[in-house]
Design a protein around this motif. Structure first.
Motif, PDB file in Angstrom:
ATOM      1  N   GLN A 132       1.001  -1.273   0.037  1.00  0.00           N
ATOM      2  CA  GLN A 132      -0.138  -0.105   0.042  1.00  0.00           C
ATOM      3  C   GLN A 132       0.838   1.331   0.045  1.00  0.00           C
ATOM      4  O   GLN A 132       0.460   2.198  -0.714  1.00  0.00           O
ATOM      5  N   ILE A 133       2.082   1.312   0.631  1.00  0.00           N
ATOM      6  CA  ILE A 133       2.833   2.562   0.976  1.00  0.00           C
ATOM      7  C   ILE A 133       3.565   2.636  -0.466  1.00  0.00           C
ATOM      8  O   ILE A 133       4.033   4.046  -0.673  1.00  0.00           O
ATOM      9  N   ARG A 134       3.567   1.767  -1.470  1.00  0.00           N
ATOM     10  CA  ARG A 134       4.111   2.000  -2.850  1.00  0.00           C
ATOM     11  C   ARG A 134       3.143   2.735  -3.782  1.00  0.00           C
ATOM     12  O   ARG A 134       3.490   2.815  -4.977  1.00  0.00           O
ATOM     13  N   SER A 135       1.809   2.758  -3.442  1.00  0.00           N
ATOM     14  CA  SER A 135       0.742   3.047  -4.273  1.00  0.00           C
ATOM     15  C   SER A 135       0.984   4.529  -4.802  1.00  0.00           C
ATOM     16  O   SER A 135       1.722   5.421  -4.113  1.00  0.00           O
ATOM     17  N   LEU A 136       0.433   4.838  -5.934  1.00  0.00           N
ATOM     18  CA  LEU A 136       0.568   6.281  -6.481  1.00  0.00           C
ATOM     19  C   LEU A 136      -0.311   7.061  -5.510  1.00  0.00           C
ATOM     20  O   LEU A 136       0.099   8.165  -5.375  1.00  0.00           O
ATOM     21  N   GLU A 137      -1.442   6.594  -4.779  1.00  0.00           N
ATOM     22  CA  GLU A 137      -2.096   7.383  -3.959  1.00  0.00           C
ATOM     23  C   GLU A 137      -1.356   8.007  -2.615  1.00  0.00           C
ATOM     24  O   GLU A 137      -1.307   9.187  -2.370  1.00  0.00           O
ATOM     25  N   VAL A 138      -0.482   6.922  -2.036  1.00  0.00           N
ATOM     26  CA  VAL A 138       0.405   7.136  -1.081  1.00  0.00           C
ATOM     27  C   VAL A 138       1.619   8.351  -1.694  1.00  0.00           C
ATOM     28  O   VAL A 138       1.820   9.372  -1.104  1.00  0.00           O
ATOM     29  N   SER A 139       2.055   7.907  -2.613  1.00  0.00           N
ATOM     30  CA  SER A 139       3.153   8.564  -3.464  1.00  0.00           C
ATOM     31  C   SER A 139       2.594  10.082  -3.588  1.00  0.00           C
ATOM     32  O   SER A 139       3.286  11.176  -3.582  1.00  0.00           O
ATOM     33  N   GLY A 140       1.540  10.181  -4.093  1.00  0.00           N
ATOM     34  CA  GLY A 140       0.858  11.564  -4.210  1.00  0.00           C
ATOM     35  C   GLY A 140       0.673  12.546  -3.157  1.00  0.00           C
ATOM     36  O   GLY A 140       0.743  13.693  -3.039  1.00  0.00           O
ATOM     37  N   GLN A 141       0.794  11.849  -1.896  1.00  0.00           N
ATOM     38  CA  GLN A 141       0.571  12.582  -0.611  1.00  0.00           C
ATOM     39  C   GLN A 141       1.578  12.738   0.307  1.00  0.00           C
ATOM     40  O   GLN A 141       1.850  13.547   1.405  1.00  0.00           O
ATOM     41  N   VAL A 142       2.635  12.111   0.003  1.00  0.00           N
ATOM     42  CA  VAL A 142       3.838  11.766   0.956  1.00  0.00           C
ATOM     43  C   VAL A 142       4.488  13.064   1.275  1.00  0.00           C
ATOM     44  O   VAL A 142       4.799  13.363   2.463  1.00  0.00           O
ATOM     45  N   SER A 143       4.803  13.608   0.212  1.00  0.00           N
ATOM     46  CA  SER A 143       5.918  14.885   0.420  1.00  0.00           C
ATOM     47  C   SER A 143       4.874  15.961   1.220  1.00  0.00           C
ATOM     48  O   SER A 143       5.942  16.766   2.128  1.00  0.00           O
ATOM     49  N   PRO A 144       3.886  16.455   1.041  1.00  0.00           N
ATOM     50  CA  PRO A 144       3.238  17.361   2.025  1.00  0.00           C
ATOM     51  C   PRO A 144       3.366  16.746   3.513  1.00  0.00           C
ATOM     52  O   PRO A 144       3.646  17.488   4.403  1.00  0.00           O
ATOM     53  N   ILE A 145       3.008  15.492   3.712  1.00  0.00           N
ATOM     54  CA  ILE A 145       3.001  14.947   4.887  1.00  0.00           C
ATOM     55  C   ILE A 145       4.701  15.129   5.326  1.00  0.00           C
ATOM     56  O   ILE A 145       4.770  15.465   6.715  1.00  0.00           O
ATOM     57  N   ALA A 146       5.716  14.648   4.712  1.00  0.00           N
ATOM     58  CA  ALA A 146       6.884  14.803   4.893  1.00  0.00           C
ATOM     59  C   ALA A 146       7.334  16.033   5.519  1.00  0.00           C
ATOM     60  O   ALA A 146       8.393  16.454   5.831  1.00  0.00           O
ATOM     61  N   ALA A 147       6.637  17.246   4.967  1.00  0.00           N
ATOM     62  CA  ALA A 147       7.107  18.620   5.283  1.00  0.00           C
ATOM     63  C   ALA A 147       6.673  19.365   6.273  1.00  0.00           C
ATOM     64  O   ALA A 147       7.128  20.284   6.923  1.00  0.00           O
ATOM     65  N   VAL A 148       5.876  18.341   7.244  1.00  0.00           N
ATOM     66  CA  VAL A 148       5.246  18.753   8.529  1.00  0.00           C
ATOM     67  C   VAL A 148       6.269  18.445   9.650  1.00  0.00           C
ATOM     68  O   VAL A 148       6.665  17.565   9.852  1.00  0.00           O
ATOM     69  N   PRO A 149       6.869  19.584  10.468  1.00  0.00           N
ATOM     70  CA  PRO A 149       7.946  19.374  11.186  1.00  0.00           C
ATOM     71  C   PRO A 149       7.564  18.244  12.375  1.00  0.00           C
ATOM     72  O   PRO A 149       8.657  17.482  12.638  1.00  0.00           O
ATOM     73  N   TYR A 150       6.433  18.270  13.047  1.00  0.00           N
ATOM     74  CA  TYR A 150       6.442  17.315  13.974  1.00  0.00           C
ATOM     75  C   TYR A 150       6.508  15.754  13.349  1.00  0.00           C
ATOM     76  O   TYR A 150       6.666  14.934  14.063  1.00  0.00           O
ATOM     77  N   VAL A 151       5.957  15.619  12.077  1.00  0.00           N
ATOM     78  CA  VAL A 151       6.238  14.407  11.414  1.00  0.00           C
ATOM     79  C   VAL A 151       7.626  13.975  11.202  1.00  0.00           C
ATOM     80  O   VAL A 151       7.976  12.785  11.640  1.00  0.00           O
ATOM     81  N   ARG A 152       8.443  14.921  11.017  1.00  0.00           N
ATOM     82  CA  ARG A 152       9.779  14.740  10.849  1.00  0.00           C
ATOM     83  C   ARG A 152      10.589  14.401  12.097  1.00  0.00           C
ATOM     84  O   ARG A 152      11.384  13.511  12.178  1.00  0.00           O
ATOM     85  N   GLU A 153       9.994  14.842  13.149  1.00  0.00           N
ATOM     86  CA  GLU A 153      10.496  14.616  14.662  1.00  0.00           C
ATOM     87  C   GLU A 153      10.265  13.172  14.850  1.00  0.00           C
ATOM     88  O   GLU A 153      11.042  12.468  15.515  1.00  0.00           O
ATOM     89  N   TRP A 154       8.893  12.930  14.600  1.00  0.00           N
ATOM     90  CA  TRP A 154       8.458  11.640  15.086  1.00  0.00           C
ATOM     91  C   TRP A 154       9.324  10.308  14.033  1.00  0.00           C
ATOM     92  O   TRP A 154       9.709   9.378  14.835  1.00  0.00           O
ATOM     93  N   VAL A 155       9.468  10.725  13.041  1.00  0.00           N
ATOM     94  CA  VAL A 155      10.507   9.609  12.061  1.00  0.00           C
ATOM     95  C   VAL A 155      11.760   9.785  12.504  1.00  0.00           C
ATOM     96  O   VAL A 155      12.392   8.598  12.848  1.00  0.00           O
ATOM     97  N   ASP A 156      12.435  10.889  12.749  1.00  0.00           N
ATOM     98  CA  ASP A 156      13.786  11.024  13.344  1.00  0.00           C
ATOM     99  C   ASP A 156      13.903  10.366  14.549  1.00  0.00           C
ATOM    100  O   ASP A 156      15.003   9.660  14.402  1.00  0.00           O
ATOM    101  N   GLU A 157      13.103  10.292  15.434  1.00  0.00           N
ATOM    102  CA  GLU A 157      13.220   9.377  16.636  1.00  0.00           C
ATOM    103  C   GLU A 157      13.613   8.215  16.378  1.00  0.00           C
ATOM    104  O   GLU A 157      14.346   7.694  17.094  1.00  0.00           O
ATOM    105  N   MET A 158      12.675   7.464  15.416  1.00  0.00           N
ATOM    106  CA  MET A 158      13.005   6.187  14.860  1.00  0.00           C
ATOM    107  C   MET A 158      14.387   6.064  14.330  1.00  0.00           C
ATOM    108  O   MET A 158      14.894   4.850  14.711  1.00  0.00           O
ATOM    109  N   LEU A 159      14.456   6.831  13.381  1.00  0.00           N
ATOM    110  CA  LEU A 159      15.828   6.715  12.840  1.00  0.00           C
ATOM    111  C   LEU A 159      16.875   6.722  13.702  1.00  0.00           C
ATOM    112  O   LEU A 159      17.953   6.065  13.286  1.00  0.00           O
TER     113      LEU A 159
END
Ligand code: DC
Length: 227
Positions: free
Chosen positions: A90-117
């Motif tokens: 599902q995460i490789r679909s065009l639907e997700v690809s079409g909305q991932v960049s705006p989500i990845a631009a949100v600072p608290y989303v980046r903090e959440w992911v960075d913690e895991m990384l």
């Protein structure tokens, strides 16, 4: 060839072949491979399923609190899971690809992911691909590669990948998605896509995979003085 316990950061534009190269390096040198983009894709699928992102890509601020209830992890063969559910396809679909960049631009989303990384990075001996690994997540990474390729080559690669999976994309849709993502990823305020000053640039528009690998191997040998 044995290389030290370092962090290898591979950043670059969409569909430049970062994950194929990173996976190959991981297998060859016995490193752990981590696909940071998969986590942004997982958050995007979650936001879509929770109704927290609109068709026009407006992100509902309620996503911040909702992330407290999201559990993502990598399972067998590096596939991404949301709780017990494998969401790799599902995460490789065009639907997700079409909305991932705006989500990845949100600072608290980046903090959440960075913690895991960062938690993965503590283990060392890791190769991670993304957009900001060498600039923001692990600026101390001992080897940084920045990948580029012409738009035409990248779009054709992504198109072929989708067709191989049995999907029926339109080439112009794929091109549009690549352009939009590259633009948003490199123009956002938080951790935009850019080449780290100490990253080695690899333009693989006219290279075979074997040539790319030889290039990386030469880089590693030169940098760490290994034969
Ligand atoms: O590598 P990918 O195409 O699967 O990444 C999906 C999106 O996630 C990409 O368009 C931008 C975002 N991303 C990011 O902002 N930072 C990263 N380190 C990795 C991905």
């Amino acid at each position: 060839m044995k290389i030290p316990d370092i962090i290898i950061a591979i950043d670059g534009y969409s569909s430049t072949g970062k994950s194929s190269l990173a996976k190959k390096i991981a297998r060859k040198f016995d490193f752990l491979y981590l696909d940071s983009g998969a986590l942004y894709r997982g958050v995007t699928l979650f936001a879509q399923e929770e109704g927290l992102i609109s068709r026009l890509n407006t992100v509902n601020p309620a996503l911040k609190e909702a992330l407290g209830g999201l559990e993502l992890h990598f399972g067998a063969e590096g596939k991404l899971y949301m709780g017990p559910r494998c969401i790799e396809q599902q995460i490789r679909s065009l639907e997700v690809s079409g909305q991932v960049s705006p989500i990845a631009a949100v600072p608290y989303v980046r903090e959440w992911v960075d913690e895991m990384l960062h938690a993965f990075g503590r283990a060392g001996r890791i190769v991670m691909d993304g957009r900001d690994i060498g600039t923001a997540v692990f600026p101390e990474a001992q080897l940084k590669i920045f990948m580029t390729a012409s738009e035409q080559v990248r779009a054709q690669r992504r198109y072929d990948e989708m067709v191989a999976k049995g999907e029926t994309p339109l080439l112009e849709e794929v091109v549009k998605n690549l352009r939009e993502r590259d633009y948003i990823d490199s123009h956002r305020e938080t951790a935009p896509l850019r080449r780290a000053e100490d990253a080695f640039e690899l333009d693989n528009s006219d290279m075979t995979f074997e040539e790319e690998l030889a290039w990386v191997q030469g880089l590693i040998q030169g940098k760490f003085g290994i034969l």
